[in-house]
Design a protein around this motif. Structure first.
Motif, PDB file in Angstrom:
ATOM      1  N   ASN A 172      84.012  51.714   3.566  1.00 45.09           N
ATOM      2  CA  ASN A 172      82.808  51.688   4.394  1.00 45.09           C
ATOM      3  C   ASN A 172      82.199  50.292   4.362  1.00 45.09           C
ATOM      4  N   PRO A 173      82.221  49.560   5.465  1.00 42.66           N
ATOM      5  CA  PRO A 173      81.666  48.193   5.457  1.00 42.66           C
ATOM      6  C   PRO A 173      80.169  48.175   5.196  1.00 42.66           C
ATOM      7  N   ALA A 174      79.510  49.325   5.390  1.00 36.43           N
ATOM      8  CA  ALA A 174      78.057  49.383   5.184  1.00 36.43           C
ATOM      9  C   ALA A 174      77.692  49.996   3.835  1.00 36.43           C
ATOM     10  N   PHE A 175      78.681  50.222   2.961  1.00 37.00           N
ATOM     11  CA  PHE A 175      78.394  50.851   1.676  1.00 37.00           C
ATOM     12  C   PHE A 175      77.491  49.961   0.830  1.00 37.00           C
ATOM     13  N   ASP A 176      76.435  50.544   0.271  1.00 41.09           N
ATOM     14  CA  ASP A 176      75.489  49.831  -0.590  1.00 41.09           C
ATOM     15  C   ASP A 176      75.864  50.116  -2.043  1.00 41.09           C
ATOM     16  N   LEU A 195      75.075  60.050   2.709  1.00 38.04           N
ATOM     17  CA  LEU A 195      74.387  59.040   3.512  1.00 38.04           C
ATOM     18  C   LEU A 195      74.890  57.632   3.196  1.00 38.04           C
ATOM     19  N   ASN A 196      75.591  57.520   2.084  1.00 35.35           N
ATOM     20  CA  ASN A 196      76.099  56.223   1.638  1.00 35.35           C
ATOM     21  C   ASN A 196      77.503  56.410   1.063  1.00 35.35           C
ATOM     22  N   PRO A 197      78.460  56.808   1.916  1.00 30.56           N
ATOM     23  CA  PRO A 197      79.816  57.084   1.417  1.00 30.56           C
ATOM     24  C   PRO A 197      80.603  55.795   1.188  1.00 30.56           C
ATOM     25  N   LYS A 198      81.503  55.853   0.202  1.00 27.20           N
ATOM     26  CA  LYS A 198      82.352  54.680  -0.057  1.00 27.20           C
ATOM     27  C   LYS A 198      83.411  54.518   1.024  1.00 27.20           C
ATOM     28  N   GLU A 199      83.864  55.641   1.572  1.00 24.34           N
ATOM     29  CA  GLU A 199      84.887  55.588   2.621  1.00 24.34           C
ATOM     30  C   GLU A 199      84.371  56.311   3.859  1.00 24.34           C
ATOM     31  N   VAL A 200      84.844  55.843   5.014  1.00 25.98           N
ATOM     32  CA  VAL A 200      84.488  56.461   6.293  1.00 25.98           C
ATOM     33  C   VAL A 200      85.746  56.518   7.166  1.00 25.98           C
ATOM     34  N   ILE A 201      85.649  57.268   8.236  1.00 23.93           N
ATOM     35  CA  ILE A 201      86.738  57.291   9.202  1.00 23.93           C
ATOM     36  C   ILE A 201      86.920  55.895   9.788  1.00 23.93           C
ATOM     37  N   ASP A 202      88.134  55.522  10.081  1.00 24.88           N
ATOM     38  CA  ASP A 202      88.418  54.224  10.714  1.00 24.88           C
ATOM     39  C   ASP A 202      87.497  54.045  11.920  1.00 24.88           C
ATOM     40  N   PRO A 203      86.632  53.037  11.930  1.00 19.21           N
ATOM     41  CA  PRO A 203      85.668  52.852  13.029  1.00 19.21           C
ATOM     42  C   PRO A 203      86.322  52.761  14.405  1.00 19.21           C
TER      43      PRO A 203
END
Length: 602
Positions: free
Chosen positions: A363-367, A375-383
């Motif tokens: 996740n490029p937006a991971f904090d 709400l703050n996942p380490k991984e997400v679906i390919d954008p």
């Protein structure tokens, strides 16, 4: 839960007819006494109610019928739960005579017939003994409802258990249908009846519906009575029965009568997209001809298995959606119910979704300064994959009805507390080895996705079930028109249904219109790729309990089995033209009814 083993004999005996009692005995309080009941019109209506209420029984739409019997046979879903041999048999189209779902369906449908028979007997009794002349119209209206319900139950019985449909030339009429029981059985011997021929059963169904339409002519229900059977429900089912047995000449005028004179119209897509999810404003809408009322209140009990007077159903337990876990991972995802079934992967391609299997990326937006959560996942679906999916929805390069039927992981959302929403995830009940080859979408149609179902005592279902609606009638009319040489009318009514799905005005030409009856559809498989009528019946009525009957009457089962190929719970889907089009007569019925014969192939 307990297994219910009942025979046709048990289900056809209801009334306590009275006998001389020993002074020390106490009369039964759990049955009516046929010597003195009913004595008022409300009493008579109370005898009719069970014919309707039975539709919500556990064997039927209360639990099994849509999410197991139809969804498994049609491959609406893939089965992630391997612990029920009868369920696995069903999804493999390879049923045995001991299959519990065949047994339960037989029980539930014949119970409904028993309830209708009971009412018709009591209507005669009441009219002869207690009624006033002024009550005659109301008694006849109720008779019309009972005949409609009896025909509906026999319609399902014959479509599941009858050996054959009847062709335009009459072939198949001599095959074995189901037993016709039209009166209350007064003894066990009266239940030992053989199977009628398929022609006899279909003749009975059509005669019942003709009489129901006559008795209900002009009847309109409002208020608390909304949802009771009408003339148009009887005529719509009558037209369907004619189409199913290729009586095209009889089908066309009755279906056109419904289209022209019922006052019904296709609802706009803005309503249609949410018309299967428990929104009160969508119930008994302009398109609905006959539907089962479902309330969310379980009255503190376990849905239809409660002893409370519930008006709910619990099918949502079985195909409940899955959402990201509290830590934002699919691995720890949360199921909103039992999560036994998920959207079959091959249905994505049929609706025109061809993006392949999605992958998770960092996740490029991971904090990193905060805990990982949904709400703050380490991984997400390919954008890029997600953007392509959203574009397909916006541009409608995928049939919009896919998103009415299913929830896409990481694109759609659901809630487990009724307040906060989080992304749907890949189905959590999926075997680990399949997670790289299945997208694992969740079901949406007739599904509760706004709360954990156990927060509602396992009875969170809120959506009414449509048994007859105008889109079905349009497509039946198109089929009858095509088979009487009127291809232009057939094409127009097929296109009316498609236009609504894509948000175009129903009555004018649109960019998505089929050009002919063999035009390309969204599907690519041999059964549906160049057959708009078949495709539209599959896509429009998806997961509403119609496609299995279409498969059987068109005899396209081997192609369906080859297309879907496997079930996660049981391996390769089987098919035998010699038996797979017909459900077996339950072994319990064979064993308790000496006159009963098994269908060929079993």
């Amino acid at each position: 839960m307990y297994k219910k083993i009942f025979s046709l004999a048990f289900l056809t005996i209801l009334f306590y007819t009275g006998c001389k009692k020993d002074p020390d005995t106490v009369a039964r309080t759990d049955v009516y006494n046929s010597l003195n009941y009913p004595t008022t019109l409300p009493n008579l209506f109370a005898v009719l109610v069970p014919a309707y209420a039975n539709l919500r029984s556990a064997e039927l739409h209360g639990f099994n019928l849509l999410c197991k019997d139809f969804a498994g046979s049609e491959h609406v879903t893939d089965l992630a739960y391997p612990g029920d041999a009868s369920w696995t048999e069903l999804t493999l189209n390879n049923m045995s005579t001991s299959n519990s779902y065949a047994n339960d369906l037989w029980i539930g449908l014949y119970r409904g017939i028993k309830n209708a028979n009971t009412f018709l007997d009591r209507a005669d009794f009441y009219e002869q003994q207690y009624s006033s002349p002024a009550e005659k119209p109301q008694i006849d209206q109720m008779r019309g409802e009972a005949r409609f319900m009896r025909a509906l139950y026999y319609f399902y019985l014959e479509c599941f258990f009858g050996e054959s449909y009847i062709s335009a030339g009459g072939a198949g009429g001599d095959k074995m249908g189901v037993p016709l029981i039209t009166t209350m059985a007064a003894s066990l011997d009266a239940t030992q009846v053989p199977r009628n021929s398929t022609k006899e059963v279909w003749d009975f169904i059509t005669t019942e519906l003709q009489q129901a339409a006559t008795l209900l002519k002009g009847t309109q229900w409002t208020g608390a009575n909304t949802g009771r059977a009408t003339e148009w429900a009887a005529k719509a089912l009558l037209g369907k029965a004619y189409v199913f047995n290729q009586n095209w000449a009889a089908a066309k005028p009755i279906l056109l009568d419904v289209i022209t004179n019922s006052g019904k119209s296709l609802m706009p897509f803005s309503k249609y997209k949410d018309a299967f999810n428990g929104i009160d404003a969508n119930e008994f809408n302009e398109e609905s001809i006959f539907e089962i009322n479902v309330d969310r209140n379980s009255l503190g009990g376990y849905g239809i298995f409660s002893f409370n007077n519930n008006l709910t159903t619990s099918q949502g337990l079985i195909w409940s959606p899955c959402i990201l876990g509290n830590d934002g991972t699919e691995k720890n995802g949360i199921g909103l119910g039992y999560c036994n079934e998920f959207f079959h992967e091959k249905n994505l391609q049929r609706f025109g979704f061809n993006q392949g299997i999605y992958k998770l990326v960092s996740n490029p937006a991971f904090d990193a300064g905060k805990p990982a959560t949904y709400l703050n996942p380490k991984e997400v679906i390919d954008p890029a994959y997600k953007q392509q999916s959203l574009a397909a929805r916006t541009n409608k390069t995928v049939d919009p009805r896919l998103y009415v039927a299913a929830l896409q992981p990481w694109v759609d959302s659901a809630s487990n507390d009724g307040a906060t929403w989080r992304p749907v995830c890949r189905y959590i009940a999926m075997k680990e080895e399949f997670k790289t080859v299945y997208n694992g979408w969740s079901m949406r149609k007739f599904v509760t996705y706004d709360n954990l179902i156990f927060n509602r005592q396992a009875a969170a279902d809120a959506a009414n079930y449509y048994l007859l609606r105008l889109a079905d009638v349009y497509l039946l009319y198109a089929e009858a028109s095509a088979n009487t040489g009127d291809n232009a009318t057939a094409l127009e009514y097929i296109n009316k249904v498609k236009r609504r799905a894509y948000g175009y005005p129903v009555s004018g030409a649109s960019p998505v219109d089929y050009k002919n009856l063999t035009d390309k559809t969204s599907a690519a498989d041999a059964n549906l790729a160049n057959n708009p009528l078949r495709y539209e019946r599959w896509a429009e009525l998806f997961d509403e309990g119609h496609w299995w009957f279409d498969v059987c009457r068109w005899r396209i089962g081997s192609g369906e089995a080859a297309y879907y190929a496997t079930s996660m719970a049981g391996g390769n889907i089987k098919w035998s033209d010699a038996k797979s089009y017909v459900w077996p007569i339950p072994a319990n019925e064979i064993n308790t009814n000496s006159s009963m014969k098994q269908s060929a192939g079993y």
